[in-house]
Design a protein around this motif. Structure first.
Motif, PDB file in Angstrom:
ATOM      1  N   ARG A  16       0.848  -1.213   0.000  1.00 18.04           N
ATOM      2  CA  ARG A  16       0.000   0.000   0.000  1.00 18.04           C
ATOM      3  C   ARG A  16       0.874   1.251   0.000  1.00 18.04           C
ATOM      4  N   GLY A  17       1.943   1.198   0.790  1.00 18.60           N
ATOM      5  CA  GLY A  17       2.832   2.365   0.902  1.00 18.60           C
ATOM      6  C   GLY A  17       3.522   2.694  -0.405  1.00 18.60           C
ATOM      7  N   VAL A  18       4.100   1.683  -1.036  1.00 17.61           N
ATOM      8  CA  VAL A  18       4.892   1.978  -2.235  1.00 17.61           C
ATOM      9  C   VAL A  18       3.990   2.317  -3.419  1.00 17.61           C
ATOM     10  N   LEU A  19       2.807   1.700  -3.493  1.00 17.85           N
ATOM     11  CA  LEU A  19       1.908   1.982  -4.617  1.00 17.85           C
ATOM     12  C   LEU A  19       0.966   3.145  -4.331  1.00 17.85           C
ATOM     13  N   GLY A  20       0.895   3.584  -3.063  1.00 14.12           N
ATOM     14  CA  GLY A  20      -0.060   4.624  -2.715  1.00 14.12           C
ATOM     15  C   GLY A  20      -1.495   4.160  -2.949  1.00 14.12           C
ATOM     16  N   ARG A  21      -1.759   2.876  -2.700  1.00  8.49           N
ATOM     17  CA  ARG A  21      -3.091   2.303  -2.964  1.00  8.49           C
ATOM     18  C   ARG A  21      -3.725   1.853  -1.649  1.00  8.49           C
ATOM     19  N   GLU A  22      -4.552   2.713  -1.088  1.00  5.91           N
ATOM     20  CA  GLU A  22      -5.200   2.392   0.188  1.00  5.91           C
ATOM     21  C   GLU A  22      -6.257   1.293   0.038  1.00  5.91           C
ATOM     22  N   ASP A  23      -6.692   1.050  -1.223  1.00 11.32           N
ATOM     23  CA  ASP A  23      -7.747   0.048  -1.415  1.00 11.32           C
ATOM     24  C   ASP A  23      -7.227  -1.395  -1.291  1.00 11.32           C
ATOM     25  N   LEU A  24      -5.906  -1.565  -1.256  1.00  7.29           N
ATOM     26  CA  LEU A  24      -5.363  -2.929  -1.185  1.00  7.29           C
ATOM     27  C   LEU A  24      -5.399  -3.442   0.246  1.00  7.29           C
ATOM     28  N   ARG A  25      -6.593  -3.780   0.688  1.00  7.09           N
ATOM     29  CA  ARG A  25      -6.813  -4.232   2.058  1.00  7.09           C
ATOM     30  C   ARG A  25      -7.721  -5.445   2.060  1.00  7.09           C
ATOM     31  N   GLY A  26      -7.553  -6.251   3.091  1.00  5.48           N
ATOM     32  CA  GLY A  26      -8.510  -7.320   3.333  1.00  5.48           C
ATOM     33  C   GLY A  26      -8.472  -8.416   2.279  1.00  5.48           C
ATOM     34  N   GLU A  27      -9.569  -9.172   2.255  1.00  8.43           N
ATOM     35  CA  GLU A  27      -9.561 -10.389   1.452  1.00  8.43           C
ATOM     36  C   GLU A  27      -9.583 -10.138  -0.051  1.00  8.43           C
ATOM     37  N   HIS A  28      -9.953  -8.909  -0.481  1.00  4.45           N
ATOM     38  CA  HIS A  28     -10.017  -8.646  -1.921  1.00  4.45           C
ATOM     39  C   HIS A  28      -8.716  -8.085  -2.483  1.00  4.45           C
TER      40      HIS A  28
END
Ligand SMILES: [Zn+2]
Length: 481
Positions: A457-469
Motif C-alpha cells: 500500500r505504501g509503495v503503490l499509494g493504494r489504500e484500497d489494497l486491504r482485506g480479502e479482496h
C-alpha cells in the motif's frame, strides 16, 4: 524437438501425450502425499493443508489465493488466445483454419519465429555487449542512481574466502556527504568442478541487526571485535554479509565472460535479493532483509527483471567488449519480441499449476480418497486454452506440489506486484532517486518487520489494497507482467 519440428500432427500428439502422462505409481504417491498433509492440517486445527500453510503468508487464506488466480486467469486468457491466433498461421501469414490443439502450439510457434528471424538470434551477438565486468559496473551505477549506494572491490585475506575465484564487494552508502560501509557481498560467480550446478542463489552469511552495546555483551561475545559494524542515528548495527553464487562460464585468456541477456537478468534478480539484505535496517536478525513472508520475498528480485529490460538502464552500461560501441537497442527489441511470442501462454500455464496446487490442497478428501486425475481434468476444462484430454494426467509430474505445497502461487503474486510497482513508481524514470527512496523506505528497509500489504500500500499509494479482496485487485491490476 519433435513438438517443434514434426510436420505430422498425429506424431506430435503421440509425443505430447507420452510426456503428459503419469504412471499409476506416481499418481498414487501424489495422492498419498496430499492425503497425509490434509490429515496433518486437521491435527493442527486447520480445515485443509492450504489453510494451514497460508496462515503465516501474505495471502493468509486459500480464498484470497483463489481470487488472485481467478482474476489473473481471466485477464490472461484473451491475451494468450491472441498469441495463439498470431502464430497459428501459414507461410503467407494467413490464419490456419480449425482449432489448435496443445501439441500443435510449439510447432506453429517455431514456424512463426522461423519466418521472423532477426540478428538478435545469431548466437552471442547480444552477449558481446554484456561482459560480466560491464554488467557489474552497470548494477553499481544503477544502485548509485536510485539508492545512493555503490560497490567497491576489496582484496580478500588468507582464509576469508572458500575459493580463489570468489570476489568481495563492499557496499558503500552516501550518508550525508560521507560514505559508510553498509554490507559485504562475496561473489562466487563462475562454474567449477564440485560446485552445485544450476540455479543462481543469494545466501545470507550474517544478518544485519542492532547491537546493544554493554560491557557484559561485549565480554560474552569473543568475536565482537571482528564483527563489521555501522553507526547510524546514535545506534549500532551489525552489517549484513551475503554470498551470491552463479554458474557463469570461466573467462578465457583473451575474452572476458560474456553473459546472455537471460544470464544478465539472473544476475539482476539475485542483486535484487542482495539489496533487500543490504538496505534492510531492522533491530532483530530474524526479520532482516530477505527474512520476510515467503510469498513476498521475490518482489525486490523480480522488480529488478523490469530494470534489466529497460533501454534506459541497459544504455547505462551495455558496451561491446572489444569496440566499446553501445548496444543497438533495435536488436534488444527484436530479441524481446521473440521472447514474448508466447508470453501470456507461459503465464497462463503457471496460473494453472498454481491453481492445481491450491485445488489439491483444499480438496475435500472423503472415504473414496482423492482423485487427482479428475481435479486436473476439471481445471483444464475450466481454464485451459485447449480442449482437455482425459488420458493426460500430468499432475503427478509436477514436483513443485511437494516443495511448495499450497504456495506455488507466490512467484506469480510477486510478479504481479512487481509489475504494478514498476508501472506506477519506476517506469516514468527508472533512474529516479525519489522512486528508489520510495521503494527503499516502504519496502526494503523493513525486511520482514512490517506487514507485507502495508509495504505494498505504501509503495503503490493504494489504500484500497486491504482485506480479502486485495489479492484479486492485484491480479486484475492489468500491469504488464
Ligand atoms: Zn529469487
Amino acid at each position: 524437438m519433435v513438438l517443434q519440428s514434426a510436420h505430422g500432427s498425429d506424431v506430435r500428439r503421440r509425443v505430447w501425450l507420452a510426456t503428459r502422462q503419469s504412471s499409476r505409481e506416481q499418481v498414487q504417491r501424489l495422492e498419498r502425499l496430499v492425503t497425509l498433509r490434509d490429515r496433518l492440517a486437521k491435527v493442527m486445527g486447520a480445515r485443509n493443508f492450504a489453510e494451514y500453510a497460508l496462515s503465516d503468508k501474505m495471502a493468509r487464506t486459500p480464498d484470497a489465493v483463489a481470487g488472485f488466480l481467478d482474476s489473473l486467469a481471466k485477464r490472461t486468457l484473451p491475451l494468450a488466445r491472441d498469441e495463439l491466433a498470431r502464430v497459428h498461421t501459414d507461410a503467407a501469414g494467413a490464419a490456419v483454419p480449425g482449432a489448435l490443439d496443445e501439441w500443435d502450439r510449439e510447432y506453429y510457434a517455431a514456424q512463426y519465429l522461423g519466418r521472423h528471424r532477426s540478428r538478435a538470434r545469431a548466437s552471442d551477438f547480444l552477449s558481446s555487449f554484456l561482459s560480466l565486468g560491464v554488467v557489474m559496473q552497470g548494477l553499481s551505477r544503477l544502485f548509485s542512481e536510485i539508492y545512493g549506494v555503490r560497490f567497491v572491490p576489496v582484496a580478500t585475506g588468507g582464509r576469508e574466502v572458500w575459493d580463489g575465484e570468489v570476489r568481495r564487494l563492499d557496499v558503500l552508502a552516501d550518508a550525508g556527504g560521507v560514505e559508510q560501509r553498509i554490507g559485504i557481498i562475496y561473489c562466487d560467480l563462475f562454474e567449477r568442478a564440485g560446485k552445485q550446478p544450476g540455479s543462481a542463489s543469494h545466501y545470507t552469511v550474517r544478518c544485519s541487526r542492532e547491537i546493544v552495546r554493554t560491557d557484559a555483551s561485549e565480554a560474552m561475545d569473543a568475536d565482537a571485535a571482528t564483527i563489521p559494524l555501522l553507526e547510524a542515528g546514535g545506534r549500532t548495527f551489525q552489517i549484513p554479509t551475503i554470498a551470491l553464487t552463479c554458474n557463469f562460464a570461466v573467462p578465457g585468456a583473451r575474452r572476458p565472460t560474456l553473459l546472455s541477456l537471460h544470464e544478465t537478468e539472473t544476475l539482476f534478480h539475485e542483486m535484487g535479493h542482495a539489496m533487500h539484505t543490504m538496505l534492510g535496517r531492522t533491530a532483530m536478525h530474524n526479520i532482516s532483509g530477505t527474512r520476510c513472508a515467503t510469498d513476498f520475498v521475490e518482489l525486490p528480485s523480480v522488480l529488478m527483471e523490469h530494470f534489466v529490460m529497460d533501454e534506459r538502464v541497459l544504455g547505462l552500461f551495455a558496451r561491446h567488449f572489444e569496440t566499446g560501441e553501445p548496444l543497438p537497442m533495435d536488436l534488444v527489441r527484436d530479441y524481446q519480441r521473440e521472447q514474448d511470442c508466447l508470453r501470456h501462454n507461459e503465464t497462463l500455464s503457471q496460473v494453472l499449476m498454481a491453481m492445481l496446487d491450491q485445488r489439491l490442497y483444499t480438496a475435500e478428501i472423503g472415504a473414496a480418497g482423492l482423485d487427482s486425475d479428475a481435479v486436473y481434468y476439471e481445471l483444464n476444462r475450466a481454464y485451459g486454452l485447449f480442449a482437455p484430454v482425459r488420458e493426460a494426467n500430468w499432475q503427478a509430474q509436477l514436483g513443485h506440489l511437494f516443495g511448495y505445497g499450497a504456495t506455488y502461487y507466490s512467484y506469480l503474486l510477486d510478479r504481479a506486484i512487481a509489475a504494478a510497482v514498476w508501472r506506477d513508481v519506476f517506469a516514468a524514470d527508472p533512474l529516479s532517486r525519489a522512486a528508489g527512496e520510495r521503494f527503499r523506505t516502504e519496502v526494503l528497509r523493513w525486511g520482514g518487520g512490517r506487514e507485507p500489504w502495508e509495504c505494498v500500500r505504501g509503495v503503490l499509494g493504494r489504500e484500497d489494497l486491504r482485506g480479502e479482496h486485495a489479492m484479486a485487485l492485484i491480479g486484475a491490476a492489468g500491469a504488464d507482467m
